[in-house]
Design an enzyme around this catalytic site. Structure first.
Site, PDB file in Angstrom:
ATOM      1  N   SER A 407       0.287 -11.491  -5.481  1.00 31.88           N
ATOM      2  CA  SER A 407      -0.028 -12.902  -5.232  1.00 31.88           C
ATOM      3  C   SER A 407       0.947 -13.808  -5.991  1.00 31.88           C
ATOM      4  CB  SER A 407      -1.455 -13.154  -5.720  1.00 31.88           C
ATOM      5  OG  SER A 407      -2.006 -14.269  -5.082  1.00 31.88           O
ATOM      6  N   PRO A 408       1.210 -15.000  -5.454  1.00 29.10           N
ATOM      7  CA  PRO A 408       2.106 -15.910  -6.181  1.00 29.10           C
ATOM      8  C   PRO A 408       1.532 -16.270  -7.544  1.00 29.10           C
ATOM      9  CG  PRO A 408       1.022 -17.024  -4.329  1.00 29.10           C
ATOM     10  CD  PRO A 408       0.730 -15.567  -4.197  1.00 29.10           C
ATOM     11  N   GLN A 485       7.412 -18.813  -2.038  1.00 36.95           N
ATOM     12  CA  GLN A 485       6.373 -19.843  -1.878  1.00 36.95           C
ATOM     13  C   GLN A 485       6.943 -21.188  -2.321  1.00 36.95           C
ATOM     14  OE1 GLN A 485       3.033 -20.461  -4.666  1.00 36.95           O
ATOM     15  NE2 GLN A 485       1.634 -20.121  -2.934  1.00 36.95           N
ATOM     16  N   TYR A 566      -2.263 -29.535  -5.250  1.00 38.09           N
ATOM     17  CA  TYR A 566      -0.879 -30.023  -5.364  1.00 38.09           C
ATOM     18  C   TYR A 566      -0.628 -31.023  -4.226  1.00 38.09           C
ATOM     19  CZ  TYR A 566      -0.723 -26.348  -8.807  1.00 38.09           C
ATOM     20  OH  TYR A 566      -1.015 -25.576  -9.895  1.00 38.09           O
ATOM     21  N   ARG A 614      -0.604 -21.336   2.420  1.00 39.63           N
ATOM     22  CA  ARG A 614      -1.749 -21.118   1.514  1.00 39.63           C
ATOM     23  C   ARG A 614      -2.614 -22.364   1.526  1.00 39.63           C
ATOM     24  NH1 ARG A 614      -2.735 -18.384  -4.413  1.00 39.63           N
ATOM     25  NH2 ARG A 614      -2.692 -16.529  -3.114  1.00 39.63           N
ATOM     26  N   GLY A 707      -3.662 -10.890  -7.769  1.00 36.67           N
ATOM     27  CA  GLY A 707      -2.901 -11.649  -8.754  1.00 36.67           C
ATOM     28  C   GLY A 707      -3.027 -10.998 -10.114  1.00 36.67           C
ATOM     29  N   ARG A 708      -4.127 -11.305 -10.809  1.00 37.12           N
ATOM     30  CA  ARG A 708      -4.280 -10.811 -12.175  1.00 37.12           C
ATOM     31  C   ARG A 708      -4.201  -9.291 -12.280  1.00 37.12           C
ATOM     32  NH1 ARG A 708      -9.569 -14.071 -13.047  1.00 37.12           N
ATOM     33  NH2 ARG A 708      -9.612 -13.534 -10.832  1.00 37.12           N
TER      34      ARG A 708
HETATM   35  C1  LIG Z   1      -0.988 -17.025 -14.243  1.00 32.03           C
HETATM   36  C2  LIG Z   1      -1.280 -17.429 -12.832  1.00 32.03           C
HETATM   37  C3  LIG Z   1      -0.379 -18.221 -12.138  1.00 32.03           C
HETATM   38  C4  LIG Z   1      -0.624 -18.580 -10.807  1.00 32.03           C
HETATM   39  N1  LIG Z   1       0.310 -19.284 -10.105  1.00 32.03           N
HETATM   40  C5  LIG Z   1       0.151 -19.510  -8.794  1.00 32.03           C
HETATM   41  C6  LIG Z   1       1.187 -20.065  -8.006  1.00 32.03           C
HETATM   42  O1  LIG Z   1       2.277 -20.318  -8.478  1.00 32.03           O
HETATM   43  N2  LIG Z   1       0.943 -20.294  -6.687  1.00 32.03           N
HETATM   44  C7  LIG Z   1      -0.260 -19.990  -6.120  1.00 32.03           C
HETATM   45  O2  LIG Z   1      -0.439 -20.230  -4.931  1.00 32.03           O
HETATM   46  N3  LIG Z   1      -1.244 -19.429  -6.841  1.00 32.03           N
HETATM   47  C8  LIG Z   1      -1.057 -19.156  -8.139  1.00 32.03           C
HETATM   48  N4  LIG Z   1      -2.034 -18.509  -8.846  1.00 32.03           N
HETATM   49  C9  LIG Z   1      -3.240 -18.052  -8.159  1.00 32.03           C
HETATM   50  C10 LIG Z   1      -3.080 -16.574  -7.730  1.00 32.03           C
HETATM   51  O3  LIG Z   1      -2.085 -16.438  -6.739  1.00 32.03           O
HETATM   52  C11 LIG Z   1      -4.380 -16.011  -7.180  1.00 32.03           C
HETATM   53  O4  LIG Z   1      -4.741 -16.737  -6.045  1.00 32.03           O
HETATM   54  C12 LIG Z   1      -5.502 -16.074  -8.209  1.00 32.03           C
HETATM   55  O5  LIG Z   1      -5.078 -15.558  -9.462  1.00 32.03           O
HETATM   56  C13 LIG Z   1      -6.727 -15.293  -7.737  1.00 32.03           C
HETATM   57  O6  LIG Z   1      -6.393 -13.959  -7.498  1.00 32.03           O
HETATM   58  P1  LIG Z   1      -6.768 -12.774  -8.559  1.00 32.03           P
HETATM   59  O7  LIG Z   1      -8.243 -12.821  -8.757  1.00 32.03           O
HETATM   60  O8  LIG Z   1      -6.307 -11.518  -7.874  1.00 32.03           O
HETATM   61  O9  LIG Z   1      -6.011 -13.062  -9.818  1.00 32.03           O
HETATM   62  C14 LIG Z   1      -1.805 -18.170 -10.187  1.00 32.03           C
HETATM   63  C15 LIG Z   1      -2.715 -17.380 -10.897  1.00 32.03           C
HETATM   64  C16 LIG Z   1      -2.461 -16.990 -12.184  1.00 32.03           C
HETATM   65  C17 LIG Z   1      -3.443 -16.089 -12.901  1.00 32.03           C
END
Ligand SMILES: Cc1cc2nc3c(=O)[nH]c(=O)nc-3n(C[C@H](O)[C@H](O)[C@H](O)COP(=O)(O)O)c2cc1C
Ligand SMILES: Cc1cc2nc3c(=O)[nH]c(=O)nc-3n(C[C@H](O)[C@H](O)[C@H](O)COP(=O)(O)OP(=O)(O)OC[C@H]3O[C@@H](n4cnc5c(N)ncnc54)[C@H](O)[C@@H]3O)c2cc1C
Length: 754
Positions: A407-408, A485, A566, A614, A707-708
């Site tokens: 994930s981004p 992205q 955003y 997104r 993501g995480r």
């Molecule tokens: C440190 C961090 C930075 C993130 N930066 C972005 C980002 O740049 N663009 C975006 O669309 N989402 C961003 N997210 C959201 C993640 O892409 C993802 O949607 C969110 O962490 C939930 O997924 P997860 O439960 O698998 O972590 C970010 C999340 C984290 C934890």
């Protein structure tokens, strides 16, 4: 302690039994308005786990109940001329009458005072006459209503009507039947609960029920209608009703009940009075009886801690378990409310989606229940028996080797937008880790469009080679594809690095912000300037220029970030967009500018490469974007040539009240995918292989982003392959010795566990 319990259903009776068994000297009185066996409904189901809880609480009751059980293992689904069967589900059913009779008898044996045919009207007066008043008076509880100011109930009537019938049809499986009529779908939930009888619940949407005139049907007419509709399945058996005491109100709406508090002073709620769980997860009676166990346990401490503390302990001990089940039940309720949405799926996927609807049962869990069934599904999904996540996926001419996506995630580590060595190692490692697609973080199309001074960009000429180095590495060293992205921070810009304070404005070096309207993200953030049309043109062109630079840098795919509050997200949500021109007001207007930006990028981006968007599918706030808007948003982007919707949620306002939980955003992906007919990517608290495969095989998404989990483990995909015994995932050749060792260790651990 004198206990009075209003309501002699499973909750009240079982509590009476448990209290008397432990504290024989306490006078316990149960007041029930009906006659002893004057109950609606037919059978109830229990799982093996519930029976274990009952064993520990009161063995004689459990013994009696299990002696009266009908057992079955299979679920059979009739849909669109197909019959699909899956095994290993292990249910036990009992007649509600028999259950109540067992409980009544045991309660009487232990000395509980049972007063039938007594409708308690004056709850306050009853409370005066006892030390503890228990409201076990069901979903429409008068106790709860009398003290609504203390309990703060939330009552949510659901969209379907159901009638709880019986039949002499002998069923050897839990049976779901789906029948389409000219006015919509009807569903049957049927199961056997004793030698002669089966429960036969018929359910449909409110509008379908009205269109068929069932609102004016009496009981014989309801039965005649259902018998005719389900005639092919009944094999000459009749449908039966026992709802005489409901005075013709055969068709009910399910009421979802929750309460902020379950107790105050000397009053406590139990069972359906405190919370309901839709009958499709078959857990109402289980929860009611487990509440009784929890309350009886807590009352053991009443002498030392006092009554209020004991009641608080009961509430604290039960609430989480109940909430988890209510969340699962909500998913299940919504599934049945939206049969029409799933009826577009192929029958195999329809059935799989049904089996995994509550998000509690995952793919591997289903495999444990019925290997043959899961094998069949995998062959259907992937052409051969392979875990769904390892089935390739194609978007335009882009071929992904599997369905896992990094994930981004913003790393806040760029210098004036230029990604450096950190990004090369960070994204490079995740590409080596086996995911099919790796996203960059939100890459900002202008310097002022950054969130923080550390955000990555695509606005200076040197950004192209900096990104190219990373993309080239991923392409040369792995099979991962890379998606850029692109975004603009809008009102959430000029803030600190994540670890210095999320969404916190900078102390120094701030820059002016822009947004659709002059509304700050929070009271702490800068007030942005409302964008003029000329500035909107500039930003649109910056997006298109960045898309062209992305192509030069070699990216395989492009995503437009329209989520999380955003700039483009702020146009879409009514919470942030108060414009009076053609870019504000209706959803159509609010989408106008984000679609214009998308169009400009699509015109630059090569036709054979896919683009995704997104979105925040809900603002998690009343009056904000909701799931139905998300469908329209997705449809609009699809119309402009979007290939995939990346379904995130929230972060558009600090006032949001998200409903967290595992896979908590996936229902939105499911809704968009199956109502719009576009590929989706699910994201948000998806952490294990079981969840990922169930989401994919159930048609809830086409790709799954983590993501995480990828921050914790760049090799998540390769580790998942080893865990699943899938040996074909391509490891970097340099790491093959690691693959062999890991597979050996996993195999050994599996053997030891079996
Ligand atoms: C440190 C961090 C930075 C993130 N930066 C972005 C980002 O740049 N663009 C975006 O669309 N989402 C961003 N997210 C959201 C993640 O892409 C993802 O949607 C969110 O962490 C939930 O997924 P997860 O439960 O698998 O972590 C970010 C999340 C984290 C934890
Ligand atoms: C269609 C349908 C199917 C279901 N299927 C299942 C299933 O398969 N498995 C399962 O576990 N659960 C099932 N349930 C849920 C289950 O019926 C309830 O969750 C369970 O009965 C809750 O027990 P309770 O004792 O809290 O409430 P209830 O069983 O509703 O008992 C409350 C009692 O209080 C009495 N009462 C109410 N007001 C007063 C008053 N003022 N004075 C005196 N008495 C009063 C009522 O007459 C009633 O007997 C189903 C429910 C429905 C609607």
């Amino acid at each position: 302690m004198r206990v009075t319990c209003i309501g002699g259903g499973p909750a009240g009776l079982y509590l009476g039994i448990l209290i008397k068994a432990r504290f024989p000297s306490w006078p316990v009185r149960i007041v029930e308005r009906n006659r002893p066996l004057d109950t609606f409904g037919w059978g109830v189901v229990f799982s093996d786990a519930t029976l274990e809880n009952l064993r520990a609480a009161d063995e004689p009751t459990r013994r009696e109940i299990t002696q009266s059980f009908a057992h079955w293992d299979d679920i059979e689904i009739h849909f669109d001329g197909h019959t699909i069967r899956s095994g290993g589900h292990g249910f036990s059913g009992i007649s509600r009458k028999r259950l109540l009779s067992i409980l009544q008898q045991r309660a009487a044996e232990l000395g509980v005072e049972l007063n039938f045919q007594t409708d308690v009207g004056d709850i306050a007066a009853e409370r005066e006459r006892c030390d503890l008043l228990v409201g076990a008076d069901g979903a429409h509880s008068r106790v709860r209503q009398s003290f609504a100011d203390e309990f703060h109930p939330n009552l949510e009537p659901r969209r379907c009507r159901f009638v709880w019938l019986g039949t002499t049809l002998p069923l050897d499986a839990f049976t779901f039947i789906f029948e389409r009529t000219e006015h919509g779908w009807f569903t049957v939930h049927a199961y056997r609960f004793d030698e002669e009888l089966s429960t036969f619940i018929v359910e449909c949407r409110e509008e379908t029920w009205l269109a068929h005139g069932l609102d004016t049907a009496d009981t014989p007419q309801t039965i005649a209608f259902c018998e005719q509709l389900f005639e092919p399945y009944l094999h000459g058996h009749r449908l039966l009703s026992n709802s005489g005491h409901l005075r013709g109100r055969d068709w009910l709406n399910f009421m979802r009940v929750s309460n902020e508090r379950w107790s105050f002073d000397n009053v406590v709620l139990l069972g359906d009075a405190a919370h309901t769980a839709h009958f499709s997860v078959g857990s109402g009676t289980k929860l009611a009886m487990e509440d009784a166990i929890g309350l009886a346990d807590a009352l053991a401490g009443v002498e030392s801690a006092g009554l209020e503390k004991a009641l608080e302990q009961y509430e604290a001990g039960r609430k989480l378990e109940v909430l988890k089940l209510q969340n699962a039940a909500r998913n299940s309720t919504e599934w049945f409310e939206n049969v029409a949405r799933y009826a577009t799926l192929p029958p195999e996927q329809f059935a799989y989606s049904l089996l995994t609807r509550s998000q509690r049962i995952g793919h591997e869990n289903l495999r444990l229940r019925d290997t043959t069934y899961v094998d069949r599904i995998e062959r259907w999904f992937g052409g051969r028996a392979v875990p769904p996540m390892f089935v390739p996926f194609k978007l335009r001419e882009l071929e992904l080797q599997n369905r896992i996506v990094v994930s981004p995630m913003d790393m806040y580590s760029s210098v004036d937008g230029t990604p450096g060595d950190f990004h090369l190692v960070h994204l490079g490692t995740r590409a080596l880790g086996g995911a099919g697609l790796v996203f960059t973080e939100m890459t900002c199309v202008t310097r002022e469009g950054r969130i923080s001074p550390g955000c990555a960009g695509m606005y200076l000429p040197e950004h192209v080679p900096a990104w190219r180095r990373i993309v080239d590495f991923a392409h040369a060293s792995s099979r991962a594809k890379v998606c850029l992205q692109l975004g603009h921070s809008g009102p959430k810009g000029s803030t600190k690095l994540l670890w210095e304070g999320m969404d916190e404005p900078l102390d120094e070096g701030t820059w002016p912000l822009v947004a659709p309207s002059a509304i700050p993200y929070s009271s702490r953030n800068q007030v942005p300037a409302e964008l003029s049309r000329a500035e909107m043109d500039e930003i649109r062109d910056a997006f298109a220029r960045a898309a062209g630079m992305g192509f030069e840098a070699g990216f395989d795919m492009l995503e437009l970030h329209c989520a999380h509050g955003y700039l483009l997200s702020s146009f879409i949500t009514p919470l942030r967009n108060h414009r009076r021109d053609e870019y504000g007001g209706s959803l159509e207007n609010r989408l106008r500018y984000p679609l214009e930006v998308f169009r400009a990028m699509r015109a630059v981006w090569p036709a054979d490469r896919p683009m995704s968007v997104r979105i925040s599918a809900t603002d998690w706030v009343d009056g904000g974007v909701d799931g139905n808007d998300a469908v329209e948003i997705a449809r609009a982007f699809k119309g402009e040539g979007a290939d995939l919707i990346d379904v995130s949620a929230g972060q558009t306002t600090p006032d949001a009240k998200p409903v967290y939980g595992r896979m908590f955003q996936t229902p939105y992906s499911d809704k968009i995918r199956n109502e719009v007919g576009i590929a989706t990517m699910a994201v948000g608290n998806i952490t294990d292989v079981d969840q990922v495969d169930a989401i994919l095989a159930g048609g809830r998404a086409d790709l799954v982003a983590l993501g995480r989990p990828h921050l914790a483990d760049p090799f998540w995909t390769l580790h998942a392959a080893a865990e699943l015994g899938y040996e074909e995932a391509p490891w970097p050749v340099q790491y093959l010795s690691g693959k062999e060792q890991l597979e050996r260790l996993v195999a050994r651990a599996r053997e030891a566990a079996s």
